[in-house]
Design a protein around this motif. Sequence first.
Motif: not given
Length: 127
Positions: A90-92, A8, A94, A107-109, A111
């Motif tokens: 910069d996104a998140e 995070d 599922v 959960r995928i970040r 960047l």
Amino acid sequence: MRVSPDFDAPDLAEKVEALHAYEINQLPFGVIRLDAGGKVDLYSTREATLSGWNGRPNIGLDFFTRVAPCMNTPAFKGALDAAVAEGRVDAEFVHIGDFADPYRAIRIRALSSADGGVWLFLLRELS
């Protein structure tokens, strides 16, 4: 290994870019880096193990057609493409399912990477 970056952390991409490939492979979450054209140029061994992809080739393959066509959707790839076009990712997200378990939530970040590509950081609940 240096202290593992937190999934995070706001500067996660920068912290991972400072690591050696061996260190990236040791992170407790999966890591994939796509080049500016959407081809895989890094696929961590941790991600290969956790996802069930294992030893299959992936470097140089188009991520959305050859590795993870299930993510080739407006909600995922479309949002990612829009962020890339704006110049900053910069996104998140599922996502449900991977090769090892089609019902597992991931959960995928996503960047931006320093070279114009995109980092995908994938976190699964480990039980």
